[in-house]
Design an enzyme around this catalytic site. Structure first.
Site, mmCIF file in Angstrom:
data_model
loop_
_atom_site.group_PDB
_atom_site.id
_atom_site.type_symbol
_atom_site.label_atom_id
_atom_site.label_comp_id
_atom_site.label_asym_id
_atom_site.label_seq_id
_atom_site.Cartn_x
_atom_site.Cartn_y
_atom_site.Cartn_z
ATOM 1 N N ARG A 256 7.619 -10.530 -7.539
ATOM 2 C CA ARG A 256 8.598 -9.472 -7.266
ATOM 3 C C ARG A 256 10.028 -10.003 -7.328
ATOM 4 O O ARG A 256 10.924 -9.349 -7.862
ATOM 5 C CB ARG A 256 8.307 -8.821 -5.909
ATOM 6 C CG ARG A 256 7.119 -7.910 -5.988
ATOM 7 C CD ARG A 256 6.719 -7.256 -4.669
ATOM 8 N NE ARG A 256 5.644 -6.305 -4.941
ATOM 9 C CZ ARG A 256 5.037 -5.552 -4.035
ATOM 10 N NH1 ARG A 256 5.384 -5.631 -2.756
ATOM 11 N NH2 ARG A 256 4.075 -4.714 -4.386
ATOM 12 N N TYR B 14 6.598 -2.348 -12.980
ATOM 13 C CA TYR B 14 5.516 -3.299 -12.694
ATOM 14 C C TYR B 14 5.758 -4.142 -11.428
ATOM 15 O O TYR B 14 6.822 -4.112 -10.870
ATOM 16 C CB TYR B 14 5.134 -4.133 -13.909
ATOM 17 C CG TYR B 14 6.117 -5.025 -14.616
ATOM 18 C CD1 TYR B 14 7.322 -5.414 -14.093
ATOM 19 C CD2 TYR B 14 5.761 -5.530 -15.882
ATOM 20 C CE1 TYR B 14 8.166 -6.264 -14.785
ATOM 21 C CE2 TYR B 14 6.599 -6.375 -16.586
ATOM 22 C CZ TYR B 14 7.805 -6.743 -16.022
ATOM 23 O OH TYR B 14 8.618 -7.583 -16.707
ATOM 24 N N GLU B 15 4.705 -4.840 -11.027
ATOM 25 C CA GLU B 15 4.696 -5.611 -9.759
ATOM 26 C C GLU B 15 5.010 -4.732 -8.551
ATOM 27 O O GLU B 15 5.699 -5.151 -7.617
ATOM 28 C CB GLU B 15 5.680 -6.784 -9.830
ATOM 29 C CG GLU B 15 5.451 -7.761 -10.945
ATOM 30 C CD GLU B 15 4.044 -8.295 -11.031
ATOM 31 O OE1 GLU B 15 3.315 -8.255 -10.029
ATOM 32 O OE2 GLU B 15 3.664 -8.734 -12.127
ATOM 33 N N GLY B 16 4.475 -3.514 -8.561
ATOM 34 C CA GLY B 16 4.755 -2.559 -7.491
ATOM 35 C C GLY B 16 5.950 -1.736 -7.905
ATOM 36 O O GLY B 16 7.066 -2.261 -8.002
ATOM 37 N N GLN C 122 8.149 -0.409 -3.460
ATOM 38 C CA GLN C 122 9.067 -1.338 -2.776
ATOM 39 C C GLN C 122 9.765 -0.634 -1.610
ATOM 40 O O GLN C 122 9.925 -1.206 -0.528
ATOM 41 C CB GLN C 122 10.145 -1.858 -3.750
ATOM 42 C CG GLN C 122 9.626 -2.510 -5.004
ATOM 43 C CD GLN C 122 8.723 -3.689 -4.760
ATOM 44 O OE1 GLN C 122 9.000 -4.501 -3.865
ATOM 45 N NE2 GLN C 122 7.640 -3.793 -5.492
#
Lengths: 569, 569
Positions: free
Chosen positions: B292, B428-430, B435
């Site tokens: 992240r 991406y990555e959450g 977040q």
């Protein structure tokens, strides 16, 4: 990825924002009776959804192809365009004397909205012809009108707008294309134009190029520019000396060929002068202002389409239980607050942009009835509609990608196409920065500032929400400040001010619609969404715009605090 | 379209935002002495500019290609990757016990920044391996560390992160990939994973897949997830039963193959359990948090690259005289106020995002030295760095397109590639929405709210500008309100709050840097631009963020005022 025409919304906006009944009360627009409006909205929506929308993806993946000077659209495009002509969809706002239906532009705008939502790239062929018609009506001789207008109005022939050259973009006065008198008394055109939308295509039998050029001995800059009509085919049906030498490889709108046009390679490109010699810049603004409103409308088009697609996805995609809810069962993602926030924002921005653009076009229709105040108002609103309408379109398309999560980044989903397609809109027909300069320059100064003051007063009279009232007051303050400021300070604050004022106008019209929806009769789902979108606009988007005030007032000092070279450091 | 490493800026941020001297004062990071920092910044910048940047366009136009289960990168990529390994660029922050150089992550971040600015799609192969290393260090046995870490640390082998399945995106607990014990005592993996970045490629000899899976009888949801290491090649060099069945056709980062991975088609996919059975979710967060921060850094990467390109274009492109100026000669467009406004905004957003992300990574380095408060702070800042860093990157890339005018929409220019590439980063990555949920859920509640209060107090102590002080105060108020609110209201305000807090933190660090630059010694152009960027950030971007307060406090009532179905109306 289907398109559902937003007929209830369009009808509501035509009724309450445009005031179509007022227009229809005038003999000129008497055809715009409620049943005609209904028939056009239903018919155009069905046509766009049925004929244009199915070609949107092939328009993107295959796109326009150039081969040896000719440009081919993918299979199905010519047929769909011919159906557009046959259906009379291009002639709605055209003058009755030349085969048009004499309806308000606001109705033609609804048709353009449908076509562009269905297929933005393709719809550009329909978007520039009205500007050519306007220029011919304003500046053509009777002979020229009789000769060219009927087939432009019907759409059998299409029109283009040729301004830009490699060295002359925003600075149109720097153009070099030349026009000289031939021995036969006619004009010969020679030069290269770039970024010519649908400069060449295989949809129609002839293309009429409206070309800005410079005659021998003409003054430098914009005062020396003249407008010429250059047909692709001459009267005898032979090819004129004009050629598309290449098309651009672009981020989006792949179905719209963006042409490099070469005029007079063989010194035999025939053109007709339209209007007075050296009078081209005024004619250009006639075309341009029409196009600017239509580009603002593209923000609405993609906003609507992207929103529909994101809503459908969010109602279908099931993921995670609702936080804080009793059930641990996963729900459709539209039930999650932040997804719903994005969707409501998309709705509110789309409706807000639609309100602003249609309101401006409604003022244009009033101007055509001789209303001078309406003429001033549409002149004032045009840069707002173009700039903020397109910025909103880009934001909505980006939210549409985001709602899809990982799928939004996959091309097959279609959300990314909207994001790519709409990105041109803040650039062409005068970049949004040029619009902001126009606002704080020409438009604030218009009529000694009276049109601006009148707009502020109208908004202040209606506004009920406190944030909205305050934003309108801030706009008045900033507008007065910028009108009195020096050029650098005025331009430094131009874009933040444009956004503030556009949001104020859109917020004003959204709040009004929200009030009307509270008591109006109609589809309860539509009316409740209208109220929610209006509330969101006034409670969220309006306060954000208020945050731009410091920037609008900050002046140019900071911008020039460092030398240009320091930007490399 | 060349890339110039921003060495002066990176050095300044490492010194004044990260506090690299404090880190080097600890024995663990003693190698991070000033001459080493200098050598790394110069060397990595030159490497990225010389080896990665020239491949950026072919990475976009040709991209990764899939053929019968194998994925090929364009010519030159394998050689450039091998040069990356040979140069030791991957091992900077790796543990010395396994061949790493034991340097702070903040220095490795500068290298990642260079690689990603030069070629974002390609650099993704370098971005996920550190997370795999972190997970192995945290949860691997000594044998596993000895076996896998050396070649991961050197970069000879690359790592992947396998979370997502078609039905399990944001809801990772819904995954179905299974792991069962074989007769030999080892694990066999079976299932399909999607969106696997560099899941297959021809750059390195082996790929270590870190795969989340479910063991027989495991509890439902995230508590039943275990982590497995699945090598592409087994110890004996034969192929494991894992295959890339397709790659996605994406909006951007075409050089980064996004793979659909199939594990155990022949029921013979060998994997090793990493950490405890059912302990996978904790290991996932180790990988994820690392990733992240690196994704937030991608906003900086594209911000820097897009800004450099726009500045170069604006200094070169001559168009129109300066409004209000004495001369009518056309000037480079960087001299026009609104263009300069866009460029200064790009500089300020890029530097602001860099300050936020590097500050967070500097706290991570401190956490590795045992500083518990720094651990809390990086945990609190990670969602801000990821979400606002990537949003800023998208805005900067869009401004970069705009500065180019019509050229920005032409693919050959390269501005559009940055706009397409960076759009994945908020997803991406959450997703950024995830977040924001993490911020208002876990992170505000962390330590009973003490880490949040400490951050606010640190910022309030330093802030001098009135708008910045007010924004920090607003963040404190909104944060307390959301921490006490119900789930729906909290989530409804999560994204506006995240933006406010991220801008406050970035503004805090920008104001600090601006003060330091006023008296620091160094390149005058760099220092004056630092001050201008800091001023712009505090005077323009901070007040905009303040405009989000109403939205952050508005609650969820409006979002649920209409039924989901009304969004179709």
């Amino acid at each position: 990825m289907t398109y559902t025409p937003p007929v209830a919304e369009q009808r509501f906006v035509l009724e309450h924002v445009v005031g179509i009944a007022d227009l229809a009360a005038d003999a000129r627009y008497e055809a715009a009776a409620p049943d005609m409006v209904e028939a056009i909205l239903d018919g155009a929506g069905a046509f766009a959804a049925g004929e244009y929308a199915p070609l949107n993806r092939i328009g993107d993946t295959v796109g326009a192809r150039w081969e040896d000077g000719r440009v081919m659209l993918p299979p199905g495009f010519r047929e769909a365009y011919q159906a557009f002509v046959a259906g009379g969809w291009g002639s709605l706002a055209g003058p009755t004397a030349f085969g048009g239906q004499g309806l308000p532009y606001a109705l033609a705008a609804a048709v353009m909205e449908d076509l562009g939502s269905a297929n933005m790239g393709f719809s550009l062929v329909n978007m520039l012809t009205p500007g050519a018609i306007e220029a011919l009506i304003a500046y053509g001789t009777d002979d020229q009108k009789a000769k060219w207008l009927p087939k432009l109005v019907s759409g059998e022939w299409t029109g283009t707008m040729n301004l830009t050259e490699p060295q002359a973009g925003s600075d149109v006065g720097a153009l070099r294309t030349g026009a000289t008198r031939a021995a036969d008394g006619g004009w010969r055109i020679k030069g290269t134009k770039i970024y010519i939308t649908f400069g060449e295509h295989d949809l129609a039998d002839n293309i009429l190029h409206l070309v800005l050029a410079r005659t021998p001995g003409a003054p430098a800059g914009t005062r020396g520019i003249s407008l010429f009509l250059v047909p692709r085919l001459r009267d005898d049906g032979t090819a004129n000396d004009v050629r598309c030498v290449s098309i651009e490889h672009k981020l989006g709108i792949h179905a719209s060929p963006t042409c490099v046009m070469s005029y007079g390679d063989h010194d035999d490109c025939h053109g007709e002068l339209i209007g007075a010699e050296h009078g081209g810049i005024a004619a250009m603004f006639v075309m341009m202002n029409n196009a600017r409103l239509n580009v603002g409308l593209q923000g609405v088009q993609i906003g609507e389409r992207a929103t529909q697609q994101a809503v459908a996805y969010a109602m279908d995609r099931v993921q995670s239980a609702r936080a804080g809810g009793a059930s641990r069962d996963p729900v459709a993602i539209i039930e999650h607050p932040d997804v719903r926030r994005m969707l409501l924002r998309m709705k509110a921005l789309t409706q807000g942009a639609r309100a602003l653009v249609y309101y401006a076009i409604g003022q244009l229709d009033r101007a055509h009835l001789g209303d001078a105040a309406a003429r001033d108002r549409v002149d004032l609103l045009t840069p707002l509609a173009k700039s903020w309408g397109t910025d909103a379109g880009c934001e909505i398309a980006s939210l549409g990608v985001q709602v899809h999560g990982g799928m939004g980044f996959i091309e097959e989903t279609g959300a990314a196409q909207h994001y790519r397609d709409i990105r041109i809109a803040p650039i062409y027909e005068g970049t949004n920065g040029i619009q902001a300069a126009d606002l704080v320059g020409r438009k604030l100064a218009l009529g000694g500032g009276a049109p601006f003051d009148a707009l502020i007063a109208d908004m202040q009279r209606d506004a009920e929400n406190e944030s909205l009232s305050r934003l309108i007051g801030d706009c008045a303050e900033v507008g007065r400040h910028l009108a009195a400021a020096g050029a650098d300070d005025r331009l430094a604050g131009s874009m933040p001010f444009l956004t503030m004022l556009a949001v104020a106008v859109a917020g004003w019209q959204m709040e009004r619609q929200g009030r009307i929806a509270a008591t109006a009769e109609g589809d309860p789902a539509f009316l409740s969404m209208k109220r929610a979108a209006a509330d969101y606009f006034v409670r969220h988007i309006v306060p954000e715009a208020a945050g731009l005030k410091s920037a609008a007032l900050d002046g140019a000092g900071l911008l020039y605090a460092v030398e240009a070279g320091a930007f490399l450091a």
